[in-house]
Design a protein around this motif. Sequence first.
Motif, short mmCIF file in Angstrom:
data_model
loop_
_atom_site.label_atom_id
_atom_site.label_comp_id
_atom_site.label_asym_id
_atom_site.label_seq_id
_atom_site.Cartn_x
_atom_site.Cartn_y
_atom_site.Cartn_z
N GLN A 207 0.73 -1.18 0.19
CA GLN A 207 0.09 0.07 -0.21
C GLN A 207 0.83 1.18 -0.08
O GLN A 207 0.75 2.08 -0.84
N ALA A 208 2.01 1.29 0.87
CA ALA A 208 2.84 2.46 0.78
C ALA A 208 3.67 2.67 -0.53
O ALA A 208 3.59 3.73 -0.94
N GLN A 209 3.86 1.58 -0.97
CA GLN A 209 4.73 1.56 -2.46
C GLN A 209 3.63 2.09 -3.56
O GLN A 209 4.04 3.00 -4.36
N ALA A 210 2.27 1.55 -3.45
CA ALA A 210 1.65 1.95 -4.47
C ALA A 210 0.97 3.73 -4.47
O ALA A 210 1.04 4.48 -5.38
N ASN A 211 1.05 4.02 -3.05
CA ASN A 211 0.95 5.47 -2.61
C ASN A 211 2.13 6.35 -3.38
O ASN A 211 1.99 7.44 -3.71
N ALA A 212 3.45 5.85 -3.11
CA ALA A 212 4.61 6.31 -3.29
C ALA A 212 4.50 6.49 -5.19
O ALA A 212 4.70 7.69 -5.33
N ASP A 219 9.72 3.92 -5.32
CA ASP A 219 9.77 3.00 -4.03
C ASP A 219 9.63 3.90 -2.82
O ASP A 219 9.62 5.14 -2.76
N VAL A 220 9.52 3.18 -1.73
CA VAL A 220 9.63 3.75 -0.21
C VAL A 220 11.00 3.53 0.23
O VAL A 220 11.72 2.38 0.37
N LEU A 221 11.47 4.52 1.32
CA LEU A 221 12.57 4.33 2.07
C LEU A 221 11.85 4.16 3.58
O LEU A 221 11.01 5.22 4.11
N TRP A 222 11.78 3.14 4.18
CA TRP A 222 11.18 2.78 5.39
C TRP A 222 12.15 3.62 6.44
O TRP A 222 13.28 3.33 6.83
N LEU A 223 11.30 4.11 7.40
CA LEU A 223 12.02 4.67 8.66
C LEU A 223 11.79 3.60 9.80
O LEU A 223 10.79 2.71 9.59
N ASP A 224 12.45 3.54 11.14
CA ASP A 224 12.03 2.79 12.12
C ASP A 224 10.62 2.95 12.59
O ASP A 224 10.11 3.94 12.43
N GLY A 225 10.16 1.76 13.07
CA GLY A 225 8.81 1.80 13.47
C GLY A 225 8.29 2.30 14.78
O GLY A 225 7.18 2.44 14.97
N ILE A 226 9.32 2.94 15.42
CA ILE A 226 9.03 3.36 16.99
C ILE A 226 8.91 4.96 16.65
O ILE A 226 8.09 5.59 17.08
N GLU A 227 10.03 5.84 16.57
CA GLU A 227 10.15 6.87 16.39
C GLU A 227 10.14 7.58 14.95
O GLU A 227 9.73 8.62 14.78
N LYS A 228 9.75 6.99 13.97
CA LYS A 228 9.80 7.38 12.52
C LYS A 228 10.95 8.34 12.26
O LYS A 228 10.69 9.29 11.66
N ARG A 229 12.12 8.13 12.64
CA ARG A 229 13.25 9.01 12.46
C ARG A 229 14.54 8.33 11.78
O ARG A 229 14.95 8.77 11.04
N TYR A 230 14.72 7.00 12.20
CA TYR A 230 15.99 6.50 11.84
C TYR A 230 15.59 5.64 10.58
O TYR A 230 15.02 4.82 10.27
N ILE A 231 16.68 5.88 9.64
CA ILE A 231 16.57 5.11 8.21
C ILE A 231 16.69 3.58 8.39
O ILE A 231 17.81 3.25 9.18
N GLU A 232 16.15 2.92 7.92
CA GLU A 232 16.03 1.43 7.79
C GLU A 232 16.49 0.85 6.24
O GLU A 232 17.51 0.53 5.97
N GLU A 233 15.61 0.74 5.53
CA GLU A 233 15.74 0.19 4.18
C GLU A 233 14.95 0.69 3.03
O GLU A 233 13.56 1.13 3.51
N VAL A 234 15.14 0.45 1.72
CA VAL A 234 14.35 0.85 0.60
C VAL A 234 13.56 -0.61 0.45
O VAL A 234 14.34 -1.19 -0.37
N GLY A 235 12.36 -0.63 0.19
CA GLY A 235 11.59 -1.92 -0.14
C GLY A 235 12.23 -3.13 -0.28
O GLY A 235 12.39 -3.69 1.08
N SER A 236 12.99 -3.54 -1.36
CA SER A 236 13.71 -4.81 -1.28
C SER A 236 15.01 -4.43 -1.27
O SER A 236 15.92 -5.48 -1.75
N MET A 237 15.44 -3.54 -0.85
CA MET A 237 17.15 -3.21 -0.94
C MET A 237 17.56 -2.36 0.53
O MET A 237 16.76 -1.75 1.07
N ASN A 238 18.84 -2.72 0.80
CA ASN A 238 19.61 -1.97 1.74
C ASN A 238 19.82 -0.72 1.01
O ASN A 238 19.98 -0.50 -0.21
N ILE A 239 20.30 0.37 1.85
CA ILE A 239 20.35 1.52 1.44
C ILE A 239 21.82 2.11 2.04
O ILE A 239 22.44 1.99 3.06
N PHE A 240 22.61 2.95 1.36
CA PHE A 240 23.78 3.50 1.60
C PHE A 240 23.87 4.94 1.20
O PHE A 240 23.25 5.34 -0.04
N PHE A 241 24.56 5.64 1.92
CA PHE A 241 24.85 7.13 1.55
C PHE A 241 26.41 7.56 1.42
O PHE A 241 27.04 6.98 2.50
#
Length: 356
Positions: A207-212, A219-241
């Motif tokens: 649903q989130a991906q469809a909205n995006a 796709d969507v970049l997911w944040l942590d489920g508690i604070e909605k602040r810390y970066i986790e991963e993108v859909g089916s990928m890990n993320i690097f900066f």
Amino acid sequence: MSTQTLEIVKCQQRKEKPSTDQIPFGTTFTDHMFLMEYEEGRGWHDARIIPYAPLTLDPAAMIFHYGQTIFEGLKAYRTPEGKVLLFRPEKNLERLNRSGERLSIPPIDEEQVLEYLKTLIDLEQDWVPDTPGTSLYIRPFIVATEPNLAVGPSKTYKMMILLSPVGSYFAGGIKPVTIHVEQEFTRAVKGGTGMAKTAGNYSSGYQAQANARKSGNADVLWLDGIEKRYIEEVGSMNIFFKINGEVVTPALSGSILKGITRMSILELLNSWNVPVSERRIAIDELYEAYEQGLVEEAFGTGTAAVISPVGELNWQGKKMVFNNHEIGELSQKLYDTITGIQTGKVEDVFEWTVEI
């Protein structure tokens, strides 16, 4: 178990193979598949390779009702000399067992199943395409099969391995993608199943991906489920900066998948003496670094794309554009090196590949 217990039933009529320049992902399957059964008190048994065909499962099979299932994804590659290589397959089977532990699924014998997998690939060698960028996708998975509506782990399971030739992920070259930073929905939390490859982790993100995608994001970049602040991963990928010369990726916190490509990227960067850290990184910290002009590159990693450059992040009405929507120098080098090792074009000094 021993390799002598593997039964092989060959199909009588081979399928026509698709044109390798027009293979959609995940819709074409080879002539054979692998199956193996589990029964409590007996263990894994009846390993066999048979012609690809539909399954028959009881309507009360527990997979349909409680979602007890795990899977993996890896690939076989054709070298210019015609050899067939697997890329770190033992790591995928290790992760399958880690996922199985979380989902209360009995472990497989990793060494033995790798031998079964190699036998299956050897039988289907003609299906490994040789067009640049193509490969043979490998999908091992396990489902609960006991016909029982009581809530609890199944007492019987079926393991299968399917093979599917796939085309180049980047038709026409690597194009950086636009990603939406998800603020409403939650993918996983520490203590949940985010670190496991299990079906519900993916369908819960649809649903989130469809909205995006409605707003022009890939796709969507997911944040942590508690604070909605810390970066986790993108859909089916890990993320690097890449921030001010240092490559940063979120630390494995229990809610992030331990990617095989992620692991390989970290090992490569360390071997190149590129500063790299695995740590918690907040989305507002990233935005602050972006505002200061310090974010040089962003990219996702996974089996499908290997490296998927991120050209833009959209977060709470703010737009972060990285490297002018072009693939960065480090991202390109990582992509060329990993794919080169996978296809035998770059020397495998890490001994990551397994020849069939």
